[in-house]
Design a protein around this motif. Structure first.
Motif, PDB file in Angstrom:
ATOM      1  N   PHE A   1       0.833  -1.191   0.000  1.00  0.00           N
ATOM      2  CA  PHE A   1       0.000   0.000   0.000  1.00  0.00           C
ATOM      3  C   PHE A   1       0.880   1.258   0.000  1.00  0.00           C
ATOM      4  O   PHE A   1       2.051   1.228   0.400  1.00  0.00           O
ATOM      5  CB  PHE A   1      -0.913   0.007   1.227  1.00  0.00           C
ATOM      6  N   GLY A   2       0.269   2.373  -0.404  1.00  0.00           N
ATOM      7  CA  GLY A   2       1.011   3.611  -0.563  1.00  0.00           C
ATOM      8  C   GLY A   2       1.679   4.113   0.698  1.00  0.00           C
ATOM      9  O   GLY A   2       2.776   4.688   0.653  1.00  0.00           O
ATOM     10  N   HIS A   3       1.032   3.931   1.862  1.00  0.00           N
ATOM     11  CA  HIS A   3       1.636   4.422   3.102  1.00  0.00           C
ATOM     12  C   HIS A   3       2.909   3.660   3.447  1.00  0.00           C
ATOM     13  O   HIS A   3       3.716   4.132   4.247  1.00  0.00           O
ATOM     14  CB  HIS A   3       0.630   4.341   4.256  1.00  0.00           C
ATOM     15  N   LYS A   4       3.111   2.488   2.821  1.00  0.00           N
ATOM     16  CA  LYS A   4       4.333   1.715   3.062  1.00  0.00           C
ATOM     17  C   LYS A   4       5.369   1.904   1.963  1.00  0.00           C
ATOM     18  O   LYS A   4       6.575   1.893   2.225  1.00  0.00           O
ATOM     19  CB  LYS A   4       3.988   0.229   3.223  1.00  0.00           C
ATOM     20  N   ASN A   5       4.914   2.061   0.700  1.00  0.00           N
ATOM     21  CA  ASN A   5       5.892   2.258  -0.376  1.00  0.00           C
ATOM     22  C   ASN A   5       6.230   3.729  -0.579  1.00  0.00           C
ATOM     23  O   ASN A   5       7.110   4.063  -1.375  1.00  0.00           O
ATOM     24  CB  ASN A   5       5.426   1.606  -1.685  1.00  0.00           C
ATOM     25  N   GLY A   6       5.529   4.632   0.127  1.00  0.00           N
ATOM     26  CA  GLY A   6       5.872   6.040   0.105  1.00  0.00           C
ATOM     27  C   GLY A   6       5.250   6.857  -1.005  1.00  0.00           C
ATOM     28  O   GLY A   6       5.605   8.027  -1.186  1.00  0.00           O
ATOM     29  N   PHE A   7       4.298   6.260  -1.744  1.00  0.00           N
ATOM     30  CA  PHE A   7       3.689   6.994  -2.862  1.00  0.00           C
ATOM     31  C   PHE A   7       2.182   6.890  -2.736  1.00  0.00           C
ATOM     32  O   PHE A   7       1.564   5.923  -3.178  1.00  0.00           O
ATOM     33  CB  PHE A   7       4.164   6.413  -4.195  1.00  0.00           C
ATOM     34  N   MET A   8       1.576   7.923  -2.148  1.00  0.00           N
ATOM     35  CA  MET A   8       0.144   7.907  -1.861  1.00  0.00           C
ATOM     36  C   MET A   8      -0.659   8.787  -2.802  1.00  0.00           C
ATOM     37  O   MET A   8      -1.871   8.627  -2.922  1.00  0.00           O
ATOM     38  CB  MET A   8      -0.096   8.335  -0.417  1.00  0.00           C
ATOM     39  N   TYR A   9       0.006   9.766  -3.444  1.00  0.00           N
ATOM     40  CA  TYR A   9      -0.686  10.668  -4.358  1.00  0.00           C
ATOM     41  C   TYR A   9       0.319  11.197  -5.376  1.00  0.00           C
ATOM     42  O   TYR A   9       1.543  11.186  -5.152  1.00  0.00           O
ATOM     43  CB  TYR A   9      -1.363  11.817  -3.614  1.00  0.00           C
ATOM     44  N   ASN A  10      -0.190  11.628  -6.519  1.00  0.00           N
ATOM     45  CA  ASN A  10       0.678  12.134  -7.572  1.00  0.00           C
ATOM     46  C   ASN A  10       1.433  13.370  -7.090  1.00  0.00           C
ATOM     47  O   ASN A  10       0.886  14.203  -6.370  1.00  0.00           O
ATOM     48  CB  ASN A  10      -0.134  12.475  -8.819  1.00  0.00           C
ATOM     49  N   GLY A  11       2.691  13.470  -7.510  1.00  0.00           N
ATOM     50  CA  GLY A  11       3.516  14.588  -7.107  1.00  0.00           C
ATOM     51  C   GLY A  11       4.559  14.214  -6.082  1.00  0.00           C
ATOM     52  O   GLY A  11       5.491  14.984  -5.822  1.00  0.00           O
ATOM     53  N   GLN A  12       4.428  13.028  -5.481  1.00  0.00           N
ATOM     54  CA  GLN A  12       5.471  12.545  -4.590  1.00  0.00           C
ATOM     55  C   GLN A  12       6.609  11.945  -5.414  1.00  0.00           C
ATOM     56  O   GLN A  12       6.482  11.715  -6.619  1.00  0.00           O
ATOM     57  CB  GLN A  12       4.903  11.511  -3.622  1.00  0.00           C
ATOM     58  N   VAL A  13       7.728  11.678  -4.769  1.00  0.00           N
ATOM     59  CA  VAL A  13       8.855  11.030  -5.427  1.00  0.00           C
ATOM     60  C   VAL A  13       8.921   9.583  -4.947  1.00  0.00           C
ATOM     61  O   VAL A  13       8.947   9.321  -3.745  1.00  0.00           O
ATOM     62  CB  VAL A  13      10.183  11.749  -5.124  1.00  0.00           C
ATOM     63  N   PHE A  14       8.922   8.669  -5.877  1.00  0.00           N
ATOM     64  CA  PHE A  14       8.956   7.237  -5.551  1.00  0.00           C
ATOM     65  C   PHE A  14      10.397   6.774  -5.383  1.00  0.00           C
ATOM     66  O   PHE A  14      11.269   7.081  -6.213  1.00  0.00           O
ATOM     67  CB  PHE A  14       8.276   6.440  -6.664  1.00  0.00           C
ATOM     68  N   ASP A  15      10.658   6.026  -4.335  1.00  0.00           N
ATOM     69  CA  ASP A  15      11.981   5.469  -4.086  1.00  0.00           C
ATOM     70  C   ASP A  15      12.138   4.184  -4.879  1.00  0.00           C
ATOM     71  O   ASP A  15      11.686   3.120  -4.458  1.00  0.00           O
ATOM     72  CB  ASP A  15      12.164   5.218  -2.592  1.00  0.00           C
ATOM     73  N   GLY A  16      12.799   4.283  -6.030  1.00  0.00           N
ATOM     74  CA  GLY A  16      12.949   3.129  -6.898  1.00  0.00           C
ATOM     75  C   GLY A  16      13.965   2.113  -6.424  1.00  0.00           C
ATOM     76  O   GLY A  16      14.084   1.040  -7.022  1.00  0.00           O
ATOM     77  N   THR A  17      14.699   2.433  -5.345  1.00  0.00           N
ATOM     78  CA  THR A  17      15.679   1.472  -4.827  1.00  0.00           C
ATOM     79  C   THR A  17      15.048   0.454  -3.891  1.00  0.00           C
ATOM     80  O   THR A  17      15.698  -0.534  -3.527  1.00  0.00           O
ATOM     81  CB  THR A  17      16.816   2.194  -4.083  1.00  0.00           C
ATOM     82  N   GLN A  18      13.796   0.679  -3.483  1.00  0.00           N
ATOM     83  CA  GLN A  18      13.141  -0.298  -2.609  1.00  0.00           C
ATOM     84  C   GLN A  18      12.830  -1.565  -3.398  1.00  0.00           C
ATOM     85  O   GLN A  18      12.928  -1.605  -4.629  1.00  0.00           O
ATOM     86  CB  GLN A  18      11.867   0.292  -2.011  1.00  0.00           C
TER      87      GLN A  18
ATOM     88  N   ARG B   1      -5.384  14.742   8.788  1.00  0.00           N
ATOM     89  CA  ARG B   1      -5.347  16.162   8.441  1.00  0.00           C
ATOM     90  C   ARG B   1      -4.065  16.559   7.721  1.00  0.00           C
ATOM     91  O   ARG B   1      -3.828  17.750   7.503  1.00  0.00           O
ATOM     92  CB  ARG B   1      -5.493  17.010   9.717  1.00  0.00           C
ATOM     93  N   ALA B   2      -3.243  15.607   7.366  1.00  0.00           N
ATOM     94  CA  ALA B   2      -1.946  15.931   6.768  1.00  0.00           C
ATOM     95  C   ALA B   2      -2.118  16.617   5.415  1.00  0.00           C
ATOM     96  O   ALA B   2      -2.875  16.145   4.562  1.00  0.00           O
ATOM     97  CB  ALA B   2      -1.121  14.658   6.593  1.00  0.00           C
ATOM     98  N   PRO B   3      -1.426  17.751   5.195  1.00  0.00           N
ATOM     99  CA  PRO B   3      -1.504  18.414   3.887  1.00  0.00           C
ATOM    100  C   PRO B   3      -0.759  17.607   2.820  1.00  0.00           C
ATOM    101  O   PRO B   3       0.131  16.803   3.144  1.00  0.00           O
ATOM    102  CB  PRO B   3      -0.814  19.756   4.137  1.00  0.00           C
ATOM    103  N   LEU B   4      -1.130  17.797   1.569  1.00  0.00           N
ATOM    104  CA  LEU B   4      -0.383  17.175   0.480  1.00  0.00           C
ATOM    105  C   LEU B   4       0.985  17.840   0.382  1.00  0.00           C
ATOM    106  O   LEU B   4       1.082  19.070   0.371  1.00  0.00           O
ATOM    107  CB  LEU B   4      -1.126  17.328  -0.848  1.00  0.00           C
ATOM    108  N   ARG B   5       2.024  17.058   0.332  1.00  0.00           N
ATOM    109  CA  ARG B   5       3.381  17.591   0.225  1.00  0.00           C
ATOM    110  C   ARG B   5       3.995  17.100  -1.083  1.00  0.00           C
ATOM    111  O   ARG B   5       4.662  16.072  -1.127  1.00  0.00           O
ATOM    112  CB  ARG B   5       4.232  17.160   1.417  1.00  0.00           C
ATOM    113  N   ARG B   6       3.719  17.828  -2.140  1.00  0.00           N
ATOM    114  CA  ARG B   6       4.276  17.470  -3.439  1.00  0.00           C
ATOM    115  C   ARG B   6       5.727  17.939  -3.517  1.00  0.00           C
ATOM    116  O   ARG B   6       6.045  19.055  -3.101  1.00  0.00           O
ATOM    117  CB  ARG B   6       3.446  18.071  -4.570  1.00  0.00           C
ATOM    118  N   GLN B   7       6.577  17.088  -4.032  1.00  0.00           N
ATOM    119  CA  GLN B   7       8.005  17.393  -4.088  1.00  0.00           C
ATOM    120  C   GLN B   7       8.375  17.924  -5.465  1.00  0.00           C
ATOM    121  O   GLN B   7       7.893  17.420  -6.489  1.00  0.00           O
ATOM    122  CB  GLN B   7       8.799  16.118  -3.762  1.00  0.00           C
ATOM    123  N   ARG B   8       9.226  18.919  -5.493  1.00  0.00           N
ATOM    124  CA  ARG B   8       9.654  19.467  -6.772  1.00  0.00           C
ATOM    125  C   ARG B   8      10.506  18.436  -7.511  1.00  0.00           C
ATOM    126  O   ARG B   8      11.452  17.884  -6.969  1.00  0.00           O
ATOM    127  CB  ARG B   8      10.467  20.754  -6.596  1.00  0.00           C
TER     128      ARG B   8
END
Length: 561
Positions: free
Chosen positions: A99-116, A529-536
């Motif tokens: 699930f996204g909360h474990k792989n670190g990608f819950m919504y578009n705009g995040q950065v996925f860790d491809g080394t996992q 209540r966590a805001p979306l934190r999209r990474q540049r």
């Protein structure tokens, strides 16, 4: 099984297993000793109803015979679902089995860790040659992924003349994107892969994602077809507060130019409102002339009659235009699947290659008046899934059990004889497909995080079992919805306050807590209540400055090879 063959299946390459097999080995035993090749074909936003193997009227009117071939050769999953009906998170769940909360990608705009741990990386570590061709849409490039070869589209990709990214830079290629993905796939299979190793290939199509631009030969494929309007097309969303606030309605929210290709007047070729005009501007003059000619008569008819049409008549015209283009883009995808299947047959790869066709989520075909996805309602929660593996899966199999896209990774790993990581949330489907699994899941967990964002679908989580569904919209509201899918399959009547379902609702609330605990959801205060934190993310021109001129344009444009 011969012990030497078993050890080769786990540790050796395909060619080693074949060469080491004793002469007296039965064909079935030799095939079992070979590690399977894998071709994972995924489209973007393909609705279940638009795959004719599932028997819906839409599929009958716009058939997908080549995708159907996979089901006929292997298995059709009738209850296949996603963990989050959104492109990036769905892909992350597919690659990791988590699930996204474990792989670190819950919504578009995040950065996925491809080394996992991903199933493609784990197969690569165990001797597979791997490749990714087509749409990527997790990060800008496949950082951390151990692909021996990759050619991917920029971001969402375009239907015509797309920019292709490789490790060497960016080039624009002239042609239709679906056809290019097919050609590049066949080229890699035929002449670029290491043929001494088993292979795992990711083949991802842009189609039928918005804005539904068909190939030149298919722009008028369904021009004269009138598709049945869904019973729920003019839904008023009574009793469903979150649905009332969405912005994904075909006749209110779809862009008249960008999405529906409506022009500004009789005889005109300029599109109406177009929030992304660069897509149409990518067409060459020749392509643009062909495009305009294909739509001119239909658009002129609309422009002549628009003033006399009622709001309902215009809404239905827009539905027909949407369906005609959406389904026409799928025809090219189906052609592509056919070319790949034909190549496998012609090159003796059919028997020992797993071929999967699926979508990153479902999609609305006018149900509730909508296009797009995101909600946990059935049309976007459920996704098509067909798979063939002639050496191990009986042709014509139908699986009724509920599977989820987190199940793909452990399934591929088990078929390949590779250890499944302990933290994977999904479950291997190998025993299920063999008919030997007696303890399969009876409920599914879902979680959508991306709000506020485009289409304004509220954050929500929920559970579905074989008959009931319970959802909680929780971010800027506190709304529950409950559906009896047997009595209300279209999910029109929120029965949360119906006392006759109180026992089932209490049970499903407990099931949600159980699943959240099972999947290691963090404490509620960390996400409610966590805001979306999209990474540049860097621009392509920053990653590949030598590929761009001083005006920011890609330097190299080449025709299709």
């Amino acid at each position: 099984m011969n012990k030497k063959l078993l050890s080769l299946m786990v540790a050796g390459t395909l060619s080693q297993a074949v060469s080491a097999a004793p002469i007296e080995a039965a064909p079935a035993e030799a095939a079992e000793a070979q590690r399977p090749n894998i071709i994972y074909i995924m489209s973007d936003d393909h609705a279940v109803r638009a795959v004719s193997a599932y028997g819906d009227i839409i599929g009958e009117m716009a058939p997908t015979p080549n995708i159907d071939r996979i089901a006929e050769n292997g298995v059709r999953f009738d209850n296949s679902f996603v963990t989050n009906s959104l492109c990036g998170p769905s892909r992350a769940a597919m690659f990791t089995g988590k699930f996204g909360h474990k792989n670190g990608f819950m919504y578009n705009g995040q950065v996925f860790d491809g080394t996992q741990d991903t199933w493609t990386n784990l197969l690569h570590d165990e001797g597979y040659t791997t490749a990714a061709i087509g749409k990527w849409h997790i990060n800008l490039t496949p950082d951390g992924f151990k692909f021996d070869h990759w050619e991917i589209l920029n971001d969402q990709g375009e239907y015509y003349n797309p920019d292709w990214i490789t490790k060497d830079g960016v080039e624009t290629e002239i042609g239709y994107t679906t056809d290019m993905i097919t050609q590049k796939t066949i080229t890699w299979l035929d002449s670029q892969r290491d043929k001494d190793k088993p292979f795992a290939l990711i083949m991802h199509h842009k189609a039928p994602h918005r804005n539904w631009m068909p190939a030149p030969e298919y722009t008028q494929l369904f021009a004269d077809v009138e598709f049945p309007v869904p019973e729920t097309y003019f839904d008023d969303y009574e009793g469903r507060v979150a649905a009332q606030g969405q912005e994904m309605n075909i006749y209110r929210d779809a862009q008249e130019g960008h999405d529906l290709k409506m022009t500004t007047g009789v005889g005109e070729t300029e599109w109406r409102k177009d929030i992304w005009p660069h897509l149409l501007e990518r067409l060459t003059p020749e392509q643009r002339a062909e495009w305009d000619a294909a739509y001119q008569e239909r658009n002129d008819y609309m422009n002549k009659n628009e003033a006399n049409w009622s709001e309902e008549e215009m809404a239905i015209w827009k539905y027909q235009r949407y369906m005609q283009d959406y389904l026409a883009t799928i025809r090219s995808v189906d052609d592509s699947v056919g070319e790949v299947l034909d190549y496998l047959k012609a090159n003796d790869l059919h028997e020992n290659t797993i071929v999967v066709y699926t979508s990153d989520q479902g999609f609305y075909l006018g149900e509730h008046g909508w296009f797009d996805k995101r909600f946990m309602y059935e049309e976007s929660f459920r996704t098509p899934l067909v798979m063939q593996y002639p050496a191990r899966i009986k042709a014509g199999t139908v699986v009724e059990e509920m599977v989820q896209n987190i199940d793909y990774a452990p399934t591929f790993l088990e078929y390949a004889g590779v250890e499944i990581p302990a933290d994977v949330d999904g479950v291997s489907m190998v025993d299920l497909l063999a008919g030997t699994n007696e303890d399969w899941r009876t409920s599914l967990y879902y979680h959508f995080y991306e709000f506020p964002a485009i289409h304004r679908v509220q954050r929500h989580y929920g559970v579905r079992d074989e008959r009931y569904k319970l959802m909680h919209f929780y971010f800027r509201m506190d709304e529950w919805e409950f559906y009896d899918l047997e009595k209300d399959p279209q999910e029109m009547n929120n029965a949360y306050n119906d006392p006759k379902y109180a026992k089932e609702i209490k049970r499903l609330k407990a099931e949600i807590l159980k699943l959240q605990n099972q999947y290691d959801m963090p404490p509620m205060e960390e996400w409610v209540r966590a805001p979306l934190r999209r990474q540049r993310k860097p621009r392509l021109s920053e990653l590949y400055p030598d590929s761009y001129d001083e005006n920011g344009k890609v330097k190299v444009t080449r025709p299709v090879k």
